[in-house]
Design an enzyme around this catalytic site. Structure first.
Site, PDB file in Angstrom:
ATOM      1  N   GLU A 118       3.450   8.998 -10.173  1.00  0.00           N
ATOM      2  CA  GLU A 118       2.682   7.795  -9.886  1.00  0.00           C
ATOM      3  C   GLU A 118       1.221   8.112 -10.129  1.00  0.00           C
ATOM      4  O   GLU A 118       0.667   8.987  -9.461  1.00  0.00           O
ATOM      5  CB  GLU A 118       2.787   7.484  -8.392  1.00  0.00           C
ATOM      6  CG  GLU A 118       3.710   6.405  -7.971  1.00  0.00           C
ATOM      7  CD  GLU A 118       3.610   6.216  -6.462  1.00  0.00           C
ATOM      8  OE1 GLU A 118       2.499   5.961  -5.951  1.00  0.00           O
ATOM      9  OE2 GLU A 118       4.637   6.364  -5.804  1.00  0.00           O
TER      10      GLU A 118
ATOM     11  N   ASP B 141      -4.650   1.874   1.839  1.00  0.00           N
ATOM     12  CA  ASP B 141      -4.830   3.325   1.826  1.00  0.00           C
ATOM     13  C   ASP B 141      -5.607   3.837   3.025  1.00  0.00           C
ATOM     14  O   ASP B 141      -6.601   3.249   3.442  1.00  0.00           O
ATOM     15  CB  ASP B 141      -5.533   3.759   0.536  1.00  0.00           C
ATOM     16  CG  ASP B 141      -4.595   3.708  -0.653  1.00  0.00           C
ATOM     17  OD1 ASP B 141      -3.501   4.298  -0.542  1.00  0.00           O
ATOM     18  OD2 ASP B 141      -4.926   3.060  -1.651  1.00  0.00           O
TER      19      ASP B 141
END
Lengths: 275, 413
Positions: A48, A59
Site C-alpha cells: 500500500e 490517521d
C-alpha cells in the site's frame, strides 16, 4: 492488475497475506521507494503506497507525521504514481491509499488511467464510501482496478452488503473505532466484524488499524485473509531519522517478523479447522 | 422548503454530499434521522424556541442604522445578533445541536474552534444542558486567544490544543473528527458551521435560519416591504445561510455574501473560498476549497479568525453556482474601516467578521442608491459583537496611543 492473485496464493499456502503500508515521499521519494522494496523483499504480499494529504482525518500521529514530512519535502501526486511504478515493477501487487480530494483534483478518470498504466492494482479510499457518488467505481471498472472500501465495527449489515458488493480485490476491515496507529492489544471488535463481513461476501478480508507485532499478526491471521500493517512500519523509519541504513535494517526485521506471524496464524487457523 | 435545498442525501446541486470514513456513516445516518424527527416534533421545536427566547435573548432586534446609513447612501437595517447571549449568532446553532444531543441520549459533546467563539458557545450549551465538553483548538489559536481558552475552562470545558498540520481551525476539525471516530457511541460532534458532511450543512442551517425568518418579518413590519438586498459575511457560512434562507424564494431580494479578502485576493493571502477557490472535497463535503494543484489544502488568511477557513458550506457553493447569491471579497483594511465607522456612528462595535458584511454593504449601497434611490434598503446581519476583537483593534488602529481610527467621523468629543 489486481491483488487477487496475491491473496489466492496466500490462501493456497494456508496463511493470511501480509499487506504493508508506507507513504510515498517518506523520507524522500527515492528513500520511500527503497523502503517499500524492503517490504517486498522481506515478505509483504501486497504493498500500500500512501498518498500524503494535508488533512488526513483517519490517521493518528505517526502516519500524520510521516505524511507531513513528505509534503514538506515537496512530494507531488506524480511522485506517488512514480513510486507505484517502481514498486509494482517488482511484481508485487501495489495499491494506493488516498483521501479523496487529491484524486478529484488530479481528475478521477485521469488518475485511474495513470494508476493503471503505472502498474498499480487499485485504490484504498478511507474517506470515500461506494455511495458517495464520486465516479470512482465507474473509473476503476473502466481501467480494471481494484476498489478497496473500508468496513467498520459500526457498519450496519445493510451497509456491509452494499460496501462489499462494490469492492474488488479485498475488503478492508478496520479493527477498531478509531484512527491509524499501533496499539498494545488487538481489538475484540475485529473478529465479529470479519465474521459479519464473511456472511455477505466471498472476497478476501484484510484487517488493519493497530497491528504492530508478529504476535498480533498471527492472532489476526487466524481469522482474517490479510493483515494490514502501517503505523508500526512508519514508526521504524521515524525512529531512525539520522541513520537510514539502520532504519532499513530494522524495517526488514519487523517485516520478516510480521511475515512469520501471518504464517503462524495460518497454522493456527489450520489447527482450528481440524479441531 | 426551497428549490435551493438539499436532496435526501445532502446534495445541493453539485455540492455537499458525504465524503466520510465508513466508521462515521452509521452515526451520521442516526443523526440525520434524529434531526429530521426532532424538527417534525412540535415539542422539540417549542423547546428550542423557548431556550433561545428565555436564555439566549432571541429574537434579536432589527435596527435602523440611520447615522451609519448616511455614509452608505441608502437605508441600512442591522439584524442585531451581536446582542445574543455569548455575543453572536452561534448560540442558536449550539443550543439546537445540544438539545438534539440530549434527545439522542448522548452525554458528551466535542467541538472545534478557531478563535474560540464556537468553543465558548459550545461550552456554554454544555454547561446549560449538563453535558461533558471537549473543545479542539489549534495551538496557534490557543496562544492568540488565551482569554477564550479561560472562558471555556470557566464554563467547565476541556480545551485540547492541536499541533498537527497548520495548527489552526482546519486541523482542529481534523482532530475533532479523529476523536469522534473513536467516541461516536456516546459523543455528539457540535459542528460550528454550515459545512461538513450531510446532515450538518442542512441541520446547522435549520438551527440558524431563525435569523432570516425573524428579520424578514421585522423588515416587513418596519418598512412595509422586503429589503432590496441582504448581506452577510461568509466563512463557513452559518450566519449567512441563517439570514439568506428566508429570502431564497423572494427573487426581488438580492443576496450578497462577503468573504474574507485578507490582504487582497491577488496576494494569495486571503480566505475568499468561493471567489478564488476551486471545487473539491474538504471535511466531508464537495464545495469550494482553497487548494493547490495536487488538491492539498492551502492555508487561509484573514484578520478575522471566524472567517479564516479554506472551505465553505456547500449550500453557499450551490447558491453561487446557481447565481441566486453573489459572493465578493472584502479586504482586512475595508473591514476594519467599516468596524471603525459603525463604532463611531452608531455606538456599536461589531465583530470583525460582521464588519466584512458592513463593508460589503457600503459598497453595495452605492450601486443600489444609484439604481433605486436613497430609499433602497439593505438588511445586514450583524452576526457578532467586537469585544473579542479589541486586541486586534488595538494593534490595527494603534489605539494605545493618541492616534484615532480613521474611516469614521472625525470628532468624537
Amino acid at each position: 492488475m489486481s491483488v487477487a492473485p496475491a491473496f489466492a496464493r496466500a490462501r493456497e499456502e494456508g496463511r493470511a497475506a501480509l499487506v504493508g503500508y508506507l507513504p510515498a515521499g517518506f523520507p524522500s521519494v527515492a528513500g520511500g521507494i527503497e523502503a517499500l522494496r524492503v517490504l517486498v523483499d522481506a515478505g509483504c504480499d501486497v504493498i500500500e503506497v500512501g498518498l500524503p494529504y494535508s488533512d488526513p482525518v483517519m490517521d493518528g500521529p505517526t502516519v500524520q507525521a510521516a505524511a507531513q514530512q513528505a509534503l514538506d519535502g515537496g512530494v507531488r501526486t506524480s511522485d506517488v504514481l512514480r513510486t507505484v511504478e517502481a514498486v509494482a515493477a517488482t511484481g508485487t501487487p501495489t495499491v494506493v491509499m488516498t483521501y479523496w480530494n487529491p484524486v478529484e483534483r488530479y481528475g478521477v478518470e485521469r488518475f485511474a488511467a495513470d494508476l493503471a498504466s503505472a502498474g498499480g492494482a487499485g485504490l484504498i479510499t478511507p474517506d470515500l464510501t461506494p455511495d458517495s457518488g464520486s465516479g470512482w467505481v465507474e473509473a476503476a471498472d473502466r481501467h480494471d482496478l481494484d476498489k478497496i472500501f473500508l468496513v467498520a465495527p459500526s457498519s450496519t449489515d445493510e451497509r456491509l452488503a452494499m460496501t462489499t458488493s462494490a469492492c474488488r480485490g479485498f475488503v478492508y476491515a478496520t479493527a477498531v473505532m478509531g484512527v491509524t496507529g499501533a496499539r498494545a492489544t488487538t481489538s475484540d471488535l475485529a473478529p465479529p466484524l470479519v465474521a459479519r463481513t464473511r456472511e455477505v461476501t466471498d472476497l478476501p478480508i484484510g484487517v488493519g488499524l493497530g497491528v504492530s507485532t508478529g504476535a498480533q499478526a498471527a492472532e489476526i491471521a487466524a481469522y482474517a485473509d490479510g493483515v494490514i500493517v502501517g503505523s508500526a512500519l512508519v514508526r521504524v523509519l521515524l525512529d531512525h531519522p539520522d541513520d537510514p541504513p539502520a532504519g532499513v535494517r530494522r524495517l526488514a526485521q519487523l517485516t520478516t517478523e510480521l511475515a512469520e506471524g501471518v504464517r503462524r496464524g495460518g497454522a493456527l487457523r489450520g489447527d482450528l479447522a481440524r479441531a | 422548503m426551497t428549490g435551493f435545498d438539499a436532496d435526501e442525501r445532502g446534495w445541493f446541486g453539485d455540492f455537499g454530499g458525504r465524503f466520510m470514513p465508513e466508521a462515521l456513516v452509521a452515526a451520521l445516518d442516526e443523526l440525520t434521522v434524529a434531526w429530521q424527527e426532532a424538527m417534525a416534533d412540535p415539542a422539540f421545536v417549542a423547546e428550542f424556541e423557548a431556550v433561545l427566547r428565555d436564555y439566549a435573548g432571541v429574537p434579536s432586534r432589527l435596527y435602523d442604522a440611520t447615522r451609519f446609513a448616511e455614509h452608505a447612501g441608502c437605508r441600512i437595517l442591522l439584524k442585531r445578533e451581536d446582542l445574543n447571549h455569548t455575543g453572536a449568532h452561534k448560540i442558536r446553532n449550539v443550543m439546537g445541536q445540544a438539545l438534539l444531543t440530549k434527545r439522542m441520549g448522548k452525554t458528551r459533546v466535542i467541538a472545534e474552534t478557531g478563535a474560540g467563539q464556537h468553543g465558548v458557545a459550545s461550552a456554554t450549551a454544555a454547561a446549560y444542558f449538563g453535558l461533558d465538553c471537549t473543545v479542539y483548538m489549534g495551538s496557534v489559536d490557543t496562544r492568540r486567544q488565551a482569554l477564550n481558552v479561560a472562558r471555556m475552562n470557566l464554563l467547565g470545558a476541556t480545551v485540547v490544543p492541536v499541533d498537527s498540520g497548520s495548527a489552526t481551525l482546519k486541523d482542529a476539525i481534523n482532530e475533532a473528527l479523529r476523536d469522534w471516530v473513536a467516541s461516536v457511541d456516546h459523543t455528539a460532534y457540535l459542528f460550528g458551521t454550515a459545512a461538513g458532511p450531510h446532515p450538518f450543512p442542512s441541520m446547522v442551517r435549520d438551527f440558524t435560519r431563525g435569523i432570516g425568518d425573524e428579520a424578514r418579518a421585522q423588515c416587513l413590519e418596519l418598512t412595509g416591504r422586503l429589503p432590496d438586498a441582504v448581506a452577510a459575511c461568509v466563512g463557513g457560512g452559518s450566519n449567512a445561510i441563517g439570514l439568506f434562507t428566508a429570502f431564497l424564494d423572494d427573487p426581488e431580494v438580492a443576496i450578497h455574501g462577503y468573504e474574507a479578502g485578507g490582504d487582497g485576493v491577488d496576494t494569495g493571502r486571503h480566505a475568499a473560498t468561493i471567489v478564488a477557490g476551486d471545487s473539491g472535497v474538504l471535511h466531508g463535503a464537495r464545495t469550494y476549497v482553497l487548494q493547490d494543484d495536487d488538491g492539498q489544502t492551502i492555508e487561509s488568511h484573514s484578520i478575522s479568525a471566524g472567517l479564516d477557513y479554506p472551505g465553505v458550506g456547500p449550500q453557499h457553493a450551490h447558491l453561487a453556482a446557481s447565481g441566486r447569491a453573489t459572493y465578493h471579497p472584502v479586504t482586512d483594511a475595508e473591514a476594519m474601516d467599516a468596524l471603525a465607522l459603525l463604532s463611531r456612528t452608531e455606538g456599536i462595535i461589531p465583530a470583525i467578521e460582521s464588519a466584512h458584511a458592513l463593508a460589503g454593504a457600503l459598497r453595495l449601497a452605492k450601486e443600489l442608491a444609484a439604481e433605486k434611490g436613497p430609499e433602497a434598503t439593505i438588511l445586514v446581519n450583524l452576526s457578532g459583537r467586537g469585544d473579542k476583537d479589541m486586541g486586534t483593534a488595538i494593534e490595527w488602529f494603534g489605539l494605545d496611543g493618541a492616534a484615532a481610527p480613521t474611516g469614521g467621523e472625525g470628532d468624537v468629543s
